[in-house]
Design an enzyme around this catalytic site. Structure first.
Site, short mmCIF file in Angstrom:
data_model
loop_
_atom_site.label_atom_id
_atom_site.label_comp_id
_atom_site.label_asym_id
_atom_site.label_seq_id
_atom_site.Cartn_x
_atom_site.Cartn_y
_atom_site.Cartn_z
N SER A 168 -4.97 10.77 27.03
CA SER A 168 -4.39 9.81 27.96
C SER A 168 -4.47 10.31 29.40
O SER A 168 -5.56 10.48 29.93
CB SER A 168 -2.94 9.52 27.55
OG SER A 168 -2.40 8.47 28.29
N ASP A 325 -4.49 4.27 33.64
CA ASP A 325 -4.68 5.69 33.37
C ASP A 325 -6.00 5.85 32.59
O ASP A 325 -6.63 4.84 32.22
CB ASP A 325 -3.48 6.29 32.63
CG ASP A 325 -3.28 5.74 31.25
OD1 ASP A 325 -3.83 4.66 30.94
OD2 ASP A 325 -2.57 6.38 30.44
N ASP A 327 -7.06 6.40 29.60
CA ASP A 327 -7.34 5.72 28.32
C ASP A 327 -6.89 4.26 28.36
O ASP A 327 -6.88 3.58 27.33
CB ASP A 327 -6.71 6.47 27.13
CG ASP A 327 -5.20 6.41 27.13
OD1 ASP A 327 -4.60 6.38 28.24
OD2 ASP A 327 -4.58 6.41 26.05
N ARG A 330 -1.90 2.40 30.09
CA ARG A 330 -0.84 2.24 31.08
C ARG A 330 -1.37 1.52 32.32
O ARG A 330 -2.57 1.50 32.55
CB ARG A 330 -0.29 3.60 31.51
CG ARG A 330 0.39 4.35 30.40
CD ARG A 330 0.72 5.78 30.82
NE ARG A 330 1.09 6.57 29.69
CZ ARG A 330 2.27 7.17 29.53
NH1 ARG A 330 3.19 7.06 30.46
NH2 ARG A 330 2.52 7.87 28.45
N THR A 403 12.92 6.53 23.04
CA THR A 403 11.82 6.61 24.00
C THR A 403 10.47 6.63 23.30
O THR A 403 10.28 7.36 22.33
CB THR A 403 11.95 7.91 24.82
OG1 THR A 403 13.30 8.03 25.23
CG2 THR A 403 11.06 7.87 26.04
N GLU A 427 8.25 0.38 28.69
CA GLU A 427 8.95 1.62 29.00
C GLU A 427 8.67 1.99 30.46
O GLU A 427 7.63 1.63 31.01
CB GLU A 427 8.53 2.76 28.07
CG GLU A 427 7.09 3.17 28.15
CD GLU A 427 6.76 4.31 27.19
OE1 GLU A 427 7.64 4.79 26.47
OE2 GLU A 427 5.59 4.73 27.19
N LYS A 441 1.50 0.06 23.94
CA LYS A 441 1.28 -0.29 25.35
C LYS A 441 -0.21 -0.57 25.56
O LYS A 441 -1.04 0.05 24.92
CB LYS A 441 1.79 0.80 26.27
CG LYS A 441 1.28 2.19 26.01
CD LYS A 441 2.03 3.19 26.88
CE LYS A 441 1.58 4.62 26.63
NZ LYS A 441 2.00 5.16 25.33
#
Length: 581
Positions: A168, A325, A327, A330, A403, A427, A441
């Site tokens: 990531s 990001d 990968d 996000r 989380t 998140e 996500k």
């Protein structure tokens, strides 16, 4: 995810254990670079470095593995990938009687580490070889993909599991092995422990483990790239509500994939929504495992990662920046303000905007108010409670989870299986699930949905910033502050949290912070929650990670926790005010 733990130098039996591990490594490793590196460390008698590389195996956690690429059992490399996949394969065989009919999906990002010969594509091929030699079908993407394409494929093709080779937004030397279950969500306990045990029982490479040329002509190897690309963007189109606005919008966008996989996928998403393509930051558009233009390839770090995006946007007069990001799971968003300054929205602020937008769009299509009783939004416990405030006023359901998207993805699947409609989950770490066909996500769908939101608001002469303020006026201001401290020493971290648990005597938490009175404590490491009649926390607890939440008498909430993927102590705080009207 967890990197390797390390035993203290001089611990009893350390030398014997190191000798055993290094001897096995020399027997089993066939990668010339990592094998030579291990031999050199032994020849040099470099105890400290040997301990780092061979002292303890990477721990397989609920989000798989993440560690630096390099030599030894504490690093990501060809041999540890083979060992991990052999264990995972045996575990899946026990769990699914139809594994040989259904199979698994594997994909990868663009990471590479020339000194050890490790790269994501090679790791993915070795993992595929493990399954195929056992007669299990593998859907291996032929090229890089965003991480969300793996959980999407698991659900779309009804597979038993998915593996994504990615680290990531971690530093360039890292890589990871992320695992999804047949429900399309990341694994949770006890699967991690079961897989971990199976890895330990299958450490010796199987006879054909190293020969990845075996898979080339195999009837068990399938490339889902073209069909999944087509179906993903067809499914995405269902979340486009204003195609004519998108086609005609004067709002222009800059997109950066930060040297990762996102470029062509975000271009395709824009096409699916009827937009002109966004301007791509040329220096960052193509994958580059060196990440040459950024210190950290993480848009969550804010302005430092977006320097080139700001320059391009200023040059092209673009109003909105979309940043994935590496990968592409996000998304960060920045908007040019009237003052000429750029505002980078926090994860909580963008969560408020997207939650409001998806609910507003849903409400326009669903005039029947009885449908609200089956409508849900989710967020993690350290994220803003803005969705709760919107849910209370509008009449839908809000739930919080622990989380991480593994919890939100699994809870979303449970709700969907009960016939509920999960509209959105987010998140604060800039992760958004805008379309429940991916139970994780997804920065690709979030990027184009954010673009549609900005374009629609522009028709009302509103900016994202103005709309965010309107949301706070209507549902109550939610002011958040979150950051972190880097700490590599587990002993220091443990002591810090134990000091909070035994603040003025054993098992006494602090009662004030400065002049502010603490009204409630929830400790998800020990399972204590003084707001519950039995003093037991409702959310799942974990002794392996630290997390304490303080609720203040003035309505403020503050949480401290350790990160599962990085050497960070994170803190989160929020003040919530009632609506103005």
């Amino acid at each position: 995810m967890a990197a390797a733990a390390t035993a203290a130098p001089g611990a009893p039996g350390m030398d014997t254990r190191l000798d055993q591990e290094t001897a096995r490594w020399l027997r089993w490793d066939r990668n010339p670079l990592t094998l030579e590196s291990a031999k050199q460390l032994m020849a040099d008698g470099n105890k400290e470095e040997l301990q780092k590389c061979f002292g303890a195996r990477m721990e397989f956690g609920t989000a798989g593995l993440r560690a630096a690429m390099g030599t030894g059992i504490s690093h990501m490399n060809d041999l540890t990938i083979i060992q991990t996949t052999q264990g995972f394969c045996r575990y899946l065989e026990k769990q699914f009687s139809d594994l040989k009919q259904r199979g698994v999906v594997i994909s990868f990002d663009a990471r590479a580490h020339p000194p050890s010969g490790g790269n994501s594509k090679r790791f993915a091929r070795l993992a595929a070889t493990t399954f195929i030699t056992q007669g299990i079908p593998v859907y291996l993407f032929s090229g890089i993909t965003p991480t969300p394409f793996v959980p999407y494929t698991v659900l779309h093709l009804k597979l038993c599991a998915g593996i994504m080779i990615t680290a990531s937004h971690n530093p360039k030397q890292d890589n990871g092995y992320k695992v999804y279950w047949d429900n399309g969500a990341q694994i949770t306990s006890p699967h991690d422990k079961g897989i971990s045990q199976a890895i330990e029982e299958n450490l010796e490479p199987w006879p054909q483990a190293w020969d990845d040329s075996l898979i080339n002509g195999s009837p068990l190897l399938h490339d889902p790239s073209a069909s999944i690309n087509k179906s993903y963007f067809e499914d995405l189109k269902k979340y486009c509500f204003h195609r004519s606005v998108n086609r005609e919008t004067k709002v222009t966008f800059v997109h950066t994939s930060v040297h990762g996989v996102g470029h062509e996928f975000v271009q395709s998403a824009f096409k699916a929504f009827g937009f002109a393509p966004p301007e791509a930051v040329p220096e960052q558009k193509d994958p580059d495992p060196e990440f040459p233009t950024v210190k950290y390839p993480n848009p969550e770090e804010g302005k430092g990662v977006l320097t080139l995006s700001f320059a391009l946007a200023d040059k092209t007069k673009a109003k909105i920046i979309l940043a994935n990001d590496p990968d592409a799971d996000r998304l960060a968003v920045a908007e040019k303000q009237d003052s000429g300054e750029w505002r980078v929205f926090s994860g909580n602020e963008l969560g408020a905007l997207l939650g409001w937008w998806l609910f507003t769009s849903w409400k326009e299509k669903n005039q029947d108010h009885s449908a609200l009783k089956d409508l849900y939004m989710l967020s993690s416990t350290v994220s803003s409670k803005i969705l709760r405030a919107i849910a209370l006023k509008e009449g839908f359901h809000f739930e919080e989870t622990l989380t991480g998207f593994k919890w939100m993805g699994n809870r979303a699947k449970q709700l969907i299986d009960q016939g509920k409609n999960v509209l959105f989950a987010f998140e604060e770490a800039i992760g958004y699930m805008c379309c429940p066909f991916v139970l994780d996500k997804d920065g690709v769908s979030a990027a184009v949905i954010s673009a549609e939101l900005a374009s629609f608001l522009a028709t009302k002469n509103l900016s994202l910033s103005q709309q965010l303020k309107a949301i706070y006026v209507e549902y109550g201001y939610h002011i958040t502050k979150a950051s972190y401290f880097i700490c590599h020493d587990q002993g220091t971290i443990k002591k810090l949290f134990e000091n909070l648990r035994n603040y003025d005597g054993k098992n006494n938490y602090p009662k004030t912070c400065g002049r502010f009175e603490i009204a409630g404590i929830r400790d998800l490491t020990t399972g204590y929650d003084d707001s519950q009649p039995d003093k037991k926390a409702v959310l799942p607890t974990s002794k392996s990670s630290q997390m304490i939440t303080f609720t203040f008498a003035n309505g403020g909430v503050a949480t401290m926790r350790t990160s599962g993927t990085e050497p960070k102590i994170k803190y989160y705080s929020e003040l919530c005010a009632p609506p103005w009207k």
